[in-house]
Design an enzyme around this catalytic site. Sequence first.
Site, PDB file in Angstrom:
ATOM      1  N   GLN A 122       7.927 -14.421  47.185  1.00  0.00           N
ATOM      2  CA  GLN A 122       8.309 -13.226  47.958  1.00  0.00           C
ATOM      3  C   GLN A 122       7.215 -12.894  48.954  1.00  0.00           C
ATOM      4  O   GLN A 122       7.487 -12.574  50.113  1.00  0.00           O
ATOM      5  CB  GLN A 122       8.526 -12.036  47.021  1.00  0.00           C
ATOM      6  CG  GLN A 122       9.719 -12.215  46.110  1.00  0.00           C
ATOM      7  CD  GLN A 122       9.841 -11.115  45.070  1.00  0.00           C
ATOM      8  OE1 GLN A 122       8.969 -10.266  44.940  1.00  0.00           O
ATOM      9  NE2 GLN A 122      10.917 -11.148  44.313  1.00  0.00           N
ATOM     10  N   ASP A 165      11.886 -16.893  36.329  1.00  0.00           N
ATOM     11  CA  ASP A 165      13.120 -16.134  36.119  1.00  0.00           C
ATOM     12  C   ASP A 165      13.944 -16.656  34.935  1.00  0.00           C
ATOM     13  O   ASP A 165      14.857 -15.977  34.469  1.00  0.00           O
ATOM     14  CB  ASP A 165      13.991 -16.169  37.383  1.00  0.00           C
ATOM     15  CG  ASP A 165      13.342 -15.411  38.538  1.00  0.00           C
ATOM     16  OD1 ASP A 165      12.489 -14.535  38.279  1.00  0.00           O
ATOM     17  OD2 ASP A 165      13.676 -15.700  39.710  1.00  0.00           O
ATOM     18  N   ARG A 189      18.169  -9.717  33.687  1.00  0.00           N
ATOM     19  CA  ARG A 189      17.944 -11.005  33.004  1.00  0.00           C
ATOM     20  C   ARG A 189      17.793 -10.824  31.488  1.00  0.00           C
ATOM     21  O   ARG A 189      18.108 -11.732  30.717  1.00  0.00           O
ATOM     22  CB  ARG A 189      16.754 -11.744  33.614  1.00  0.00           C
ATOM     23  CG  ARG A 189      16.976 -12.050  35.095  1.00  0.00           C
ATOM     24  CD  ARG A 189      16.291 -13.294  35.598  1.00  0.00           C
ATOM     25  NE  ARG A 189      16.311 -13.322  37.054  1.00  0.00           N
ATOM     26  CZ  ARG A 189      17.319 -13.762  37.815  1.00  0.00           C
ATOM     27  NH1 ARG A 189      18.409 -14.277  37.259  1.00  0.00           N
ATOM     28  NH2 ARG A 189      17.252 -13.725  39.129  1.00  0.00           N
ATOM     29  N   ARG A 216       6.405  -1.303  40.400  1.00  0.00           N
ATOM     30  CA  ARG A 216       5.968  -2.700  40.612  1.00  0.00           C
ATOM     31  C   ARG A 216       4.887  -2.835  41.687  1.00  0.00           C
ATOM     32  O   ARG A 216       4.848  -2.071  42.639  1.00  0.00           O
ATOM     33  CB  ARG A 216       7.206  -3.572  40.903  1.00  0.00           C
ATOM     34  CG  ARG A 216       8.153  -3.556  39.711  1.00  0.00           C
ATOM     35  CD  ARG A 216       9.357  -4.408  39.914  1.00  0.00           C
ATOM     36  NE  ARG A 216       9.012  -5.809  40.067  1.00  0.00           N
ATOM     37  CZ  ARG A 216       9.870  -6.750  40.423  1.00  0.00           C
ATOM     38  NH1 ARG A 216      11.120  -6.431  40.673  1.00  0.00           N
ATOM     39  NH2 ARG A 216       9.497  -7.994  40.529  1.00  0.00           N
TER      40      ARG A 216
HETATM   41  C1  S3P Z   1      11.754 -14.704  44.196  1.00  0.00           C
HETATM   42  C2  S3P Z   1      10.500 -15.013  43.734  1.00  0.00           C
HETATM   43  C3  S3P Z   1      10.043 -14.682  42.368  1.00  0.00           C
HETATM   44  C4  S3P Z   1      11.232 -14.406  41.450  1.00  0.00           C
HETATM   45  C5  S3P Z   1      12.244 -13.473  42.064  1.00  0.00           C
HETATM   46  C6  S3P Z   1      12.775 -14.058  43.362  1.00  0.00           C
HETATM   47  C7  S3P Z   1      12.084 -15.053  45.583  1.00  0.00           C
HETATM   48  O1  S3P Z   1       9.242 -13.517  42.431  1.00  0.00           O
HETATM   49  O2  S3P Z   1      10.786 -13.888  40.226  1.00  0.00           O
HETATM   50  O3  S3P Z   1      13.306 -13.263  41.178  1.00  0.00           O
HETATM   51  O4  S3P Z   1      13.266 -15.030  45.962  1.00  0.00           O
HETATM   52  O5  S3P Z   1      11.154 -15.361  46.338  1.00  0.00           O
HETATM   53  P1  S3P Z   1       7.691 -13.554  42.851  1.00  0.00           P
HETATM   54  O6  S3P Z   1       7.593 -13.860  44.297  1.00  0.00           O
HETATM   55  O7  S3P Z   1       7.194 -12.172  42.529  1.00  0.00           O
HETATM   56  O8  S3P Z   1       7.071 -14.608  41.985  1.00  0.00           O
END
Ligand code: S3P
Length: 432
Positions: free
Chosen positions: A172, A318, A391, A127
């Site tokens: 994130q 998600d 998921r 990733r």
């Molecule tokens: C999350 C943000 C999303 C999401 C992940 C959890 C978070 O990812 O898909 O399951 O807790 O901030 P991204 O920040 O890559 O969009």
Amino acid sequence: MKTESQVVVRPARSVRGTVRLPGDKSISHRYAMLAGIAEGPSCLENFSTGADCASTLGCMRALGVNWEGRDGGENVIEVEGRGPTLYAPDRLLDCGNSGSTMRMLSGIVAGQKFASELIGDESLSRRPMERVIRPLTAMGAQIDSREGKPPLRIQGASLRAIDYEMPVASAQVKSCLLFAGLLAEGVTRIEEPLRTRDHGELALRAFGAHLERSGNTVRIRGGQRLRGIETRIPGDISSAAFFLCAAALFPDSELTIPGLLMNPTRARLLDILAQMGLRIAVTQLDEVHGELVGSLRVEGSGLHGTTIAGADSAALIDEIPVLAAIAAYTDRGMEVRDARELRVKESDRIAAVANNLRRMGAQVEEREDGLKIPGGQTLRGAELDSFGDHRIAMAFAVAALRAEGETLIRGPESAAISYPAFFETLVQVAER
Ligand code: S3P
């Protein structure tokens, strides 16, 4: 030789009962990290039971944070805050399958005086991490990676605040930079292209930090001290999505979900399901540390198609796998656009959804940034794959409820990444 596990899901007539969900995964990660760098003890009730949040707790322990789990039917985590200065780990920081752990923790270890190495499993090792490497490097950390992918070797430093326009909408990354900004000198300013989930901001405030937001920009001054908290984490709305979509499949469904997270940056799912025909009532709305919590009661009705595009695709990122998994049963079908990010999640979720739907006999058009799934289709039970993605395993257990015949899902144990009790709970609420 590893023998692969599998689960068989039989068709259902309706979905009925009460589901109490473990704490939200996004909030659990953030509270565990902030409790570690706060002063004083924290007590986190209804902490996520998923393996991802256990990865975060494991990393915090490796960084010198003591915590203990108390399990009296509820997952309660008591954390002894260490303050902003952590201990140099004597082992690798194993983030397992969790992109949230790796990206958000990077922001904390970048501000420490030591070097750490963050590793992940096969899926996480594929990733993209340049989205955190670039801004953290600009703040003064030194980061080595495998061409922008894990493992990440982070040499921490005295960080400098930055003014950063995020190229990708990612909560994130935003949280990573807010955590780094808290440890940096000066005021860090982060601008996001779209409003993403705001748990990082709310969690920092809950632990006593001051932040300013205007429009899509958030600012944090470095050097603020955090204080431990006692709280109960609301039920995970992304886990609720599987039961809500399952309920939406049958006109006779009636489901209650108490204590569910209703944060507006996460609750777009409820609007979409209401548009699709699910009858939704919210009662007992409350606010806990800035997070909205409510009880949900839903009833099935017709199942209408819809389009998910633009900011909705980011807000529902998600939940798109399970929405797409039930799309063929809707009247008009579903179109998903602007969801390219799905290709770099725990699996390539666009390809995984298209692959499993085709195995069930559905017509699907796979696009670079989404899917088009015609409505009014009858799906048949088939042999499906979780692609090692929690998921995807859960989304197709839901699709299987309205298929003709039994569905076998290989690798269902991946559900434990976010929701270990998923299959048990599904058996309890699916009426046959
Ligand atoms: C999350 C943000 C999303 C999401 C992940 C959890 C978070 O990812 O898909 O399951 O807790 O901030 P991204 O920040 O890559 O969009």
